[in-house]
Enzyme design. Structure first.
Site, PDB file in Angstrom:
ATOM      1  N   LYS A   1      23.410  13.665  20.260  1.00 24.23           N
ATOM      2  CA  LYS A   1      24.513  13.854  21.211  1.00 24.23           C
ATOM      3  C   LYS A   1      24.128  14.139  22.670  1.00 24.23           C
ATOM      4  O   LYS A   1      24.157  13.257  23.498  1.00 24.23           O
ATOM      5  CB  LYS A   1      25.453  14.931  20.671  1.00 24.23           C
ATOM      6  CG  LYS A   1      26.179  14.447  19.402  1.00 24.23           C
ATOM      7  CD  LYS A   1      27.410  15.239  19.086  1.00 24.23           C
ATOM      8  CE  LYS A   1      28.314  14.514  18.109  1.00 24.23           C
ATOM      9  NZ  LYS A   1      27.963  14.649  16.694  1.00 24.23           N
TER      10      LYS A   1
ATOM     11  N   PHE B   1      28.573  17.881   8.168  1.00 22.14           N
ATOM     12  CA  PHE B   1      28.746  16.523   8.709  1.00 22.14           C
ATOM     13  C   PHE B   1      27.389  16.048   9.191  1.00 22.14           C
ATOM     14  O   PHE B   1      26.785  16.664  10.067  1.00 22.14           O
ATOM     15  CB  PHE B   1      29.754  16.480   9.867  1.00 22.14           C
ATOM     16  CG  PHE B   1      29.962  15.073  10.356  1.00 22.14           C
ATOM     17  CD1 PHE B   1      30.891  14.235   9.753  1.00 22.14           C
ATOM     18  CD2 PHE B   1      29.200  14.563  11.408  1.00 22.14           C
ATOM     19  CE1 PHE B   1      31.052  12.924  10.180  1.00 22.14           C
ATOM     20  CE2 PHE B   1      29.361  13.253  11.836  1.00 22.14           C
ATOM     21  CZ  PHE B   1      30.291  12.433  11.224  1.00 22.14           C
TER      22      PHE B   1
ATOM     23  N   ASP C   1      19.746  20.041  11.255  1.00 24.51           N
ATOM     24  CA  ASP C   1      20.516  19.044  11.996  1.00 24.51           C
ATOM     25  C   ASP C   1      21.067  19.695  13.264  1.00 24.51           C
ATOM     26  O   ASP C   1      22.040  20.450  13.219  1.00 24.51           O
ATOM     27  CB  ASP C   1      21.646  18.488  11.122  1.00 24.51           C
ATOM     28  CG  ASP C   1      22.462  17.407  11.846  1.00 24.51           C
ATOM     29  OD1 ASP C   1      22.273  17.232  13.067  1.00 24.51           O
ATOM     30  OD2 ASP C   1      23.293  16.756  11.182  1.00 24.51           O
TER      31      ASP C   1
HETATM   32  C1  LIG Z   1      27.757  13.787  15.551  1.00 22.50           C
HETATM   33  C2  LIG Z   1      26.909  14.304  14.468  1.00 22.50           C
HETATM   34  C3  LIG Z   1      26.170  13.446  13.634  1.00 22.50           C
HETATM   35  C4  LIG Z   1      26.273  11.936  13.742  1.00 22.50           C
HETATM   36  O1  LIG Z   1      25.814  11.478  14.969  1.00 22.50           O
HETATM   37  P1  LIG Z   1      26.221   9.998  15.474  1.00 22.50           P
HETATM   38  O2  LIG Z   1      25.528   9.877  16.789  1.00 22.50           O
HETATM   39  O3  LIG Z   1      27.703   9.950  15.548  1.00 22.50           O
HETATM   40  O4  LIG Z   1      25.678   9.032  14.493  1.00 22.50           O
HETATM   41  C5  LIG Z   1      25.357  14.018  12.678  1.00 22.50           C
HETATM   42  N1  LIG Z   1      25.255  15.356  12.542  1.00 22.50           N
HETATM   43  C6  LIG Z   1      25.935  16.209  13.335  1.00 22.50           C
HETATM   44  C7  LIG Z   1      25.754  17.678  13.162  1.00 22.50           C
HETATM   45  C8  LIG Z   1      26.801  15.713  14.306  1.00 22.50           C
HETATM   46  O5  LIG Z   1      27.506  16.562  15.068  1.00 22.50           O
END
Ligand SMILES: *Cc1c(COP(=O)(O)O)cnc(C)c1O
Length: 394
Positions: free
Chosen positions: A249, A135, A220
């Site tokens: 986050k 994701f 990420d």
């Molecule tokens: C939440 C998340 C995203 C997206 O972040 P947003 O602030 O919702 O745009 C991307 N990568 C990972 C691993 C995430 O947990």
């Protein structure tokens, strides 16, 4: 009619319905607890999806935001500010990034990923390797790297040449990376897939293959970073140095922010003047909040707290729990024969907010300030919660 029901009706009549019906209408929070508009209290083991690192109403964050709001909230990137420079320096320091590394601030995780995609295209190549179960966000760029077909397919065609490989499969990765690969994107622990870690060996292999073929390794850490797993950044456990890292986050404890961190002079120099930008990103308010979060994690020993309190979740054994996964305070509880959605509903009715991240998995990503005693309230209630969920009509 309760306050909640009235507001939920108005929500339905005024909002685009992408989130379905919200579970609660929240009014306030303090520490690890939130209260809804009808006065019900809940222990918040979701923390705005791994965002409220310091919980709710932490005086250090409140004070930083309030005093920065009185000083400067926003100035555009025609200008800079001390909080912005200090936060960039602090992140590079915590990431042990070599001299010549750099930071680009965004407002969200998705935007940090977009920056990383654009960075990867400066290699002159286009092919991207991502993991099955990944994701990376919901914009049309980040979505192309997000594995779930239901999220992607209604919106195609997205950017081409993205290949998904099964995580932790060394042979599949070896046979996928070549001289056309612009970047490999990995999450050290896949949060949305149900808290599924990549092994240290696999991360090291990804590093080695990216280097050998001249591709970028993008880590990420939007969910795993900023202390969530008990270290500043989860990839640090494996000893690798990525080419780029995305954060968001937890970074500013709930104030919107994201960051793309590039490692080393060469990668950092790949994006030059005019090649990327943002209006809001890196504003003094968000950066002051980020500094307060990093400072508080350090001062209050929250990395150790995440490790210690998280280990209790990792050691959970009871009827209805078949396994646990994760590190620090990024944890999954795998259920045995109990739908996770029913378990989350029963938990909420008992005063606990948890997230059914897959049909069989509860995800716990509480504030890093969660105490053993607070977690103990949840673990003590869990057997009855699971029993109730087991009996709930399907
Ligand atoms: C939440 C998340 C995203 C997206 O972040 P947003 O602030 O919702 O745009 C991307 N990568 C990972 C691993 C995430 O947990």
């Amino acid at each position: 009619m309760s306050e909640s029901r009235g507001l939920l009706r108005r929500y339905t009549d005024s909002m685009i319905q992408v989130f379905g019906t919200p579970q609660l209408v929240l009014a306030s929070g303090q520490g690890c607890w939130v209260t809804d508009v009808d006065g019900n209290r809940y222990l918040d083991l979701l923390a705005g999806i791994a965002v409220n690192a310091l919980g709710h109403g932490h005086p250090a964050l409140v004070q930083a935001v309030a005093s920065q709001a009185e000083t400067l909230i926003h100035i555009s990137n025609f200008f800079t500010s001390e909080p912005q420079v200090r936060l960039a320096e602090r992140l590079l320091d915590l990431a042990a990034a070599p001299h010549g590394s750099g930071v680009f601030f965004t407002n969200s995780g998705t935007e940090a990923i977009e920056g990383a995609i654009k960075l990867s295209r400066r290699t002159g190549r286009r092919a991207i390797i991502a993991m099955e179960g990944s994701f990376h966000g919901r914009s049309t760029g980040a979505l192309a790297l997000t594995h779930k077909a239901a999220y992607r397919e209604p919106f195609g065609p997205l950017i081409p040449e993205v290949r998904f490989v099964p995580p932790n499969d060394a042979a599949a990765l070896r046979s996928s990376v070549d001289s056309s690969t612009a970047a490999i994107f990995v999450e050290p622990i896949q949060g949305e897939a149900g808290v599924r870690p990549l092994t240290d060996e696999y991360l090291r292999l990804a590093r080695e293959l990216a280097t050998r073929h001249g591709a970028l390794l993008v880590v990420d850490e939007i969910q795993t970073g900023v202390g969530r797993t008990g270290v500043w950044f989860a990839h640090q456990d494996s000893g690798i140095v990525p080419d780029a890292m995305t954060l968001a986050k937890g970074l500013a404890g709930g104030v919107p922010i994201g960051a793309l961190v590039t490692f080393g002079v060469e990668v950092t120099g790949m994006l030059g003047a005019g090649q990327h930008g943002t209006t809001f990103g890196g504003n003094p308010l968000a950066c002051a909040a980020g500094l307060a979060v990093l400072h508080t994690i350090e001062r209050e020993g929250l990395l150790d707290n995440a490790t210690r309190v998280g280990a209790i979740i990792g050691a959970l054994e009871m009827d209805g729990v078949s396994a646990t996964r994760g590190r620090g305070l990024l944890r999954a509880i795998e259920l045995d024969g109990i739908p996770a959605a029913a378990a989350a509903t029963a938990a909420r009715e008992a005063g606990f907010i948890v997230n059914p991240v897959t049909p069989t998995t509860l995800r716990l990503v509480p504030p890093l300030i969660l105490s053993e005693a607070e977690l103990g309230q949840f673990t003590a209630a869990l057997p009855a919660v699971l029993e109730r969920a087991r009996r709930a009509p399907r």
